[in-house]
Design an enzyme around this catalytic site. Structure first.
Site, PDB file in Angstrom:
ATOM      1  N   LYS A  13      15.708  -0.974  99.964  1.00  0.00           N
ATOM      2  CA  LYS A  13      14.635  -1.621 100.729  1.00  0.00           C
ATOM      3  C   LYS A  13      14.868  -1.474 102.236  1.00  0.00           C
ATOM      4  O   LYS A  13      13.974  -1.068 102.973  1.00  0.00           O
ATOM      5  CB  LYS A  13      14.551  -3.122 100.375  1.00  0.00           C
ATOM      6  CG  LYS A  13      14.349  -3.401  98.889  1.00  0.00           C
ATOM      7  CD  LYS A  13      14.280  -4.896  98.585  1.00  0.00           C
ATOM      8  CE  LYS A  13      15.552  -5.654  98.875  1.00  0.00           C
ATOM      9  NZ  LYS A  13      16.692  -5.318  97.994  1.00  0.00           N
ATOM     10  N   ARG A  88      11.227 -13.563  97.305  1.00  0.00           N
ATOM     11  CA  ARG A  88      12.211 -13.399  96.240  1.00  0.00           C
ATOM     12  C   ARG A  88      12.006 -14.391  95.109  1.00  0.00           C
ATOM     13  O   ARG A  88      12.754 -14.355  94.128  1.00  0.00           O
ATOM     14  CB  ARG A  88      13.604 -13.616  96.821  1.00  0.00           C
ATOM     15  CG  ARG A  88      14.381 -12.346  97.156  1.00  0.00           C
ATOM     16  CD  ARG A  88      15.690 -12.778  97.780  1.00  0.00           C
ATOM     17  NE  ARG A  88      16.757 -11.850  97.663  1.00  0.00           N
ATOM     18  CZ  ARG A  88      17.101 -10.956  98.590  1.00  0.00           C
ATOM     19  NH1 ARG A  88      16.382 -10.824  99.683  1.00  0.00           N
ATOM     20  NH2 ARG A  88      18.149 -10.194  98.411  1.00  0.00           N
ATOM     21  N   ARG A 127      28.210   0.530 100.901  1.00  0.00           N
ATOM     22  CA  ARG A 127      27.306   0.339 102.035  1.00  0.00           C
ATOM     23  C   ARG A 127      28.055  -0.104 103.295  1.00  0.00           C
ATOM     24  O   ARG A 127      28.916  -0.964 103.246  1.00  0.00           O
ATOM     25  CB  ARG A 127      26.272  -0.735 101.657  1.00  0.00           C
ATOM     26  CG  ARG A 127      25.463  -1.267 102.824  1.00  0.00           C
ATOM     27  CD  ARG A 127      24.193  -1.932 102.390  1.00  0.00           C
ATOM     28  NE  ARG A 127      24.363  -3.172 101.667  1.00  0.00           N
ATOM     29  CZ  ARG A 127      23.352  -3.841 101.111  1.00  0.00           C
ATOM     30  NH1 ARG A 127      22.111  -3.371 101.189  1.00  0.00           N
ATOM     31  NH2 ARG A 127      23.574  -4.955 100.470  1.00  0.00           N
ATOM     32  N   ARG A 161      29.336  -5.949 104.812  1.00  0.00           N
ATOM     33  CA  ARG A 161      28.937  -7.335 104.570  1.00  0.00           C
ATOM     34  C   ARG A 161      29.942  -8.043 103.661  1.00  0.00           C
ATOM     35  O   ARG A 161      30.392  -7.456 102.691  1.00  0.00           O
ATOM     36  CB  ARG A 161      27.552  -7.365 103.917  1.00  0.00           C
ATOM     37  CG  ARG A 161      26.433  -7.152 104.920  1.00  0.00           C
ATOM     38  CD  ARG A 161      25.102  -6.857 104.284  1.00  0.00           C
ATOM     39  NE  ARG A 161      24.750  -7.739 103.183  1.00  0.00           N
ATOM     40  CZ  ARG A 161      23.613  -7.660 102.508  1.00  0.00           C
ATOM     41  NH1 ARG A 161      22.721  -6.738 102.831  1.00  0.00           N
ATOM     42  NH2 ARG A 161      23.366  -8.476 101.520  1.00  0.00           N
ATOM     43  N   ARG A 172      24.087 -11.607  92.479  1.00  0.00           N
ATOM     44  CA  ARG A 172      22.826 -11.274  93.153  1.00  0.00           C
ATOM     45  C   ARG A 172      21.867 -10.557  92.189  1.00  0.00           C
ATOM     46  O   ARG A 172      20.658 -10.789  92.220  1.00  0.00           O
ATOM     47  CB  ARG A 172      23.106 -10.423  94.398  1.00  0.00           C
ATOM     48  CG  ARG A 172      23.661 -11.283  95.541  1.00  0.00           C
ATOM     49  CD  ARG A 172      24.502 -10.505  96.527  1.00  0.00           C
ATOM     50  NE  ARG A 172      23.775  -9.450  97.186  1.00  0.00           N
ATOM     51  CZ  ARG A 172      24.353  -8.446  97.848  1.00  0.00           C
ATOM     52  NH1 ARG A 172      25.672  -8.368  97.907  1.00  0.00           N
ATOM     53  NH2 ARG A 172      23.621  -7.540  98.436  1.00  0.00           N
TER      54      ARG A 172
HETATM   55  P1  ADP Z   1      18.700  -2.932  99.969  1.00  0.00           P
HETATM   56  O1  ADP Z   1      18.150  -3.220 101.354  1.00  0.00           O
HETATM   57  O2  ADP Z   1      17.631  -2.806  98.933  1.00  0.00           O
HETATM   58  O3  ADP Z   1      19.770  -3.896  99.565  1.00  0.00           O
HETATM   59  P2  ADP Z   1      19.904  -0.565 101.250  1.00  0.00           P
HETATM   60  O4  ADP Z   1      18.736   0.109 101.868  1.00  0.00           O
HETATM   61  O5  ADP Z   1      20.837  -1.310 102.150  1.00  0.00           O
HETATM   62  O6  ADP Z   1      19.406  -1.502 100.023  1.00  0.00           O
HETATM   63  O7  ADP Z   1      20.725   0.542 100.424  1.00  0.00           O
HETATM   64  C1  ADP Z   1      21.973   0.226  99.807  1.00  0.00           C
HETATM   65  C2  ADP Z   1      22.957   1.375 100.045  1.00  0.00           C
HETATM   66  O8  ADP Z   1      22.542   2.511  99.291  1.00  0.00           O
HETATM   67  C3  ADP Z   1      23.056   1.820 101.492  1.00  0.00           C
HETATM   68  O9  ADP Z   1      24.402   2.150 101.778  1.00  0.00           O
HETATM   69  C4  ADP Z   1      22.140   3.050 101.571  1.00  0.00           C
HETATM   70  O10 ADP Z   1      22.625   4.000 102.530  1.00  0.00           O
HETATM   71  C5  ADP Z   1      22.233   3.622 100.153  1.00  0.00           C
HETATM   72  N1  ADP Z   1      20.948   4.157  99.674  1.00  0.00           N
HETATM   73  C6  ADP Z   1      19.702   3.709  99.939  1.00  0.00           C
HETATM   74  N2  ADP Z   1      18.761   4.447  99.306  1.00  0.00           N
HETATM   75  C7  ADP Z   1      19.449   5.390  98.586  1.00  0.00           C
HETATM   76  C8  ADP Z   1      19.042   6.479  97.715  1.00  0.00           C
HETATM   77  N3  ADP Z   1      17.742   6.706  97.453  1.00  0.00           N
HETATM   78  N4  ADP Z   1      20.024   7.225  97.177  1.00  0.00           N
HETATM   79  C9  ADP Z   1      21.331   6.984  97.451  1.00  0.00           C
HETATM   80  N5  ADP Z   1      21.771   5.986  98.251  1.00  0.00           N
HETATM   81  C10 ADP Z   1      20.846   5.204  98.828  1.00  0.00           C
HETATM   82  P1  ADP Z   2      20.076  -7.130  99.693  1.00  0.00           P
HETATM   83  O1  ADP Z   2      19.371  -6.221 100.669  1.00  0.00           O
HETATM   84  O2  ADP Z   2      21.418  -6.607  99.310  1.00  0.00           O
HETATM   85  O3  ADP Z   2      19.196  -7.509  98.535  1.00  0.00           O
HETATM   86  P2  ADP Z   2      19.595  -9.220 101.634  1.00  0.00           P
HETATM   87  O4  ADP Z   2      20.174  -8.772 102.907  1.00  0.00           O
HETATM   88  O5  ADP Z   2      18.133  -9.092 101.437  1.00  0.00           O
HETATM   89  O6  ADP Z   2      20.392  -8.488 100.452  1.00  0.00           O
HETATM   90  O7  ADP Z   2      19.988 -10.734 101.358  1.00  0.00           O
HETATM   91  C1  ADP Z   2      21.319 -11.186 101.477  1.00  0.00           C
HETATM   92  C2  ADP Z   2      21.391 -12.634 101.033  1.00  0.00           C
HETATM   93  O8  ADP Z   2      20.579 -13.452 101.894  1.00  0.00           O
HETATM   94  C3  ADP Z   2      20.866 -12.918  99.624  1.00  0.00           C
HETATM   95  O9  ADP Z   2      21.860 -12.705  98.613  1.00  0.00           O
HETATM   96  C4  ADP Z   2      20.454 -14.395  99.748  1.00  0.00           C
HETATM   97  O10 ADP Z   2      21.596 -15.240  99.712  1.00  0.00           O
HETATM   98  C5  ADP Z   2      19.897 -14.452 101.158  1.00  0.00           C
HETATM   99  N1  ADP Z   2      18.436 -14.155 101.198  1.00  0.00           N
HETATM  100  C6  ADP Z   2      17.840 -13.107 101.827  1.00  0.00           C
HETATM  101  N2  ADP Z   2      16.506 -13.153 101.665  1.00  0.00           N
HETATM  102  C7  ADP Z   2      16.253 -14.251 100.903  1.00  0.00           C
HETATM  103  C8  ADP Z   2      15.065 -14.830 100.368  1.00  0.00           C
HETATM  104  N3  ADP Z   2      13.845 -14.273 100.579  1.00  0.00           N
HETATM  105  N4  ADP Z   2      15.193 -15.959  99.628  1.00  0.00           N
HETATM  106  C9  ADP Z   2      16.382 -16.532  99.404  1.00  0.00           C
HETATM  107  N5  ADP Z   2      17.547 -16.034  99.869  1.00  0.00           N
HETATM  108  C10 ADP Z   2      17.488 -14.898 100.615  1.00  0.00           C
END
Ligand code: ADP
Ligand code: ADP
Ligand code: ZN
Length: 216
Positions: A13, A88, A127, A161, A172
């Site tokens: 995302k 979420r 990541r 992180r 999660r």
């Molecule tokens: P999210 O915001 O959904 O938690 P991220 O965008 O931070 O996910 O992506 C998680 C990790 O995976 C990051 O280190 C990113 O560089 C990598 N990543 C994201 N998209 C892809 C993909 N299509 N293929 C391989 N790795 C990816």
């Molecule tokens: P990821 O991209 O790996 O899914 P985020 O950076 O979006 O993780 O979120 C990290 C943490 O922040 C979540 O595990 C949760 O604890 C909190 N968080 C983020 N967005 C929300 C939301 N919309 N509702 C509740 N908790 C949230």
């Protein structure tokens, strides 16, 4: 245009939201990023959220909907928004409708990034981000072009992180399955949901999303 990127932790995302931000001048609103900033600054929201985030559980609906409303109020009405990591829960999805309506905005697309659960742990444990500008990288899938140097800003400082460890990722993912996945059918019933293969390469995922946004 206002869109939601939905998907489990590590689905891509944030990666896709920043691509859209660069390519389309839209603004990425990531509740995760905003909460981490609040924790870092030690604000009242940050103090409440810190332990919950470290455990991999969800911060309260009131807190996250509150920060989303405040963030939207700072943007010009014509700026398109990418919601990343929000909503979420079903309650947050309802709040978002009110938040958007109250500001004369509407939701155009909800894009689900579909990913194999097995791949998520590897994505999340590999990541890292630039300490200075926040650009996202991965040990295997997206290394900086010059090792140890950020592509975007040239910084040599990176961070990981505290919640990006295997144990917390399991919590999660369970939270996603229990509380977030149930909002997909709600958007599907409204004809807003589109599904993208999040297992494809980053560029291919980007192209698929662009095609959806350009379709009408
Ligand atoms: P999210 O915001 O959904 O938690 P991220 O965008 O931070 O996910 O992506 C998680 C990790 O995976 C990051 O280190 C990113 O560089 C990598 N990543 C994201 N998209 C892809 C993909 N299509 N293929 C391989 N790795 C990816
Ligand atoms: P990821 O991209 O790996 O899914 P985020 O950076 O979006 O993780 O979120 C990290 C943490 O922040 C979540 O595990 C949760 O604890 C909190 N968080 C983020 N967005 C929300 C939301 N919309 N509702 C509740 N908790 C949230
Ligand atoms: Zn950087």
């Amino acid at each position: 245009m206002n869109i939601i990127l939905l998907g489990p932790p590590g689905a891509g995302k944030g990666t896709q939201a920043s691509r859209l931000q660069e390519e389309r001048g839209m603004v990425q609103l990531s509740t995760g990023d905003m909460l981490r900033a609040a924790v870092k600054d030690g604000t009242p929201v940050g103090l409440q959220a810190k332990a919950v985030m470290e455990a991999g559980e969800l911060v309260s609906d009131e807190i996250v909907s509150g920060i989303i409303g405040e963030a939207l109020d700072k943007l010009p009405a014509e700026t398109g928004v990418i919601f990343d990591g929000y909503p979420r829960t079903a309650a947050q999805a309802e709040s978002l409708d009110d938040i958007l309506t109250g500001r004369g905005r509407k939701l155009d697309h909800v894009i689900e990034l579909a990913v194999d659960e097995d791949a998520l742990v590897e994505r999340i444990t590999g990541r890292f981000t630039c300490e200075k500008c926040g650009a996202g990288y991965h040990d295997t899938f997206k290394q900086p072009k010059v090792a140890g140097t950020c592509d975007q800003c040239g910084s040599t400082e990176f961070k990981r992180r505290p919640d990006d460890n295997e144990e917390t990722v399991r919590t999660r993912m369970a939270e996603y399955r229990a509380k977030t996945a149930p909002i997909l059918p709600i958007y599907e019933a409204r004809g807003l949901l589109q599904r993208v293969d999040g297992m494809a390469d980053i560029d291919v995922v980007n192209t698929s999303i662009e095609a959806i946004l350009d379709a009408k």
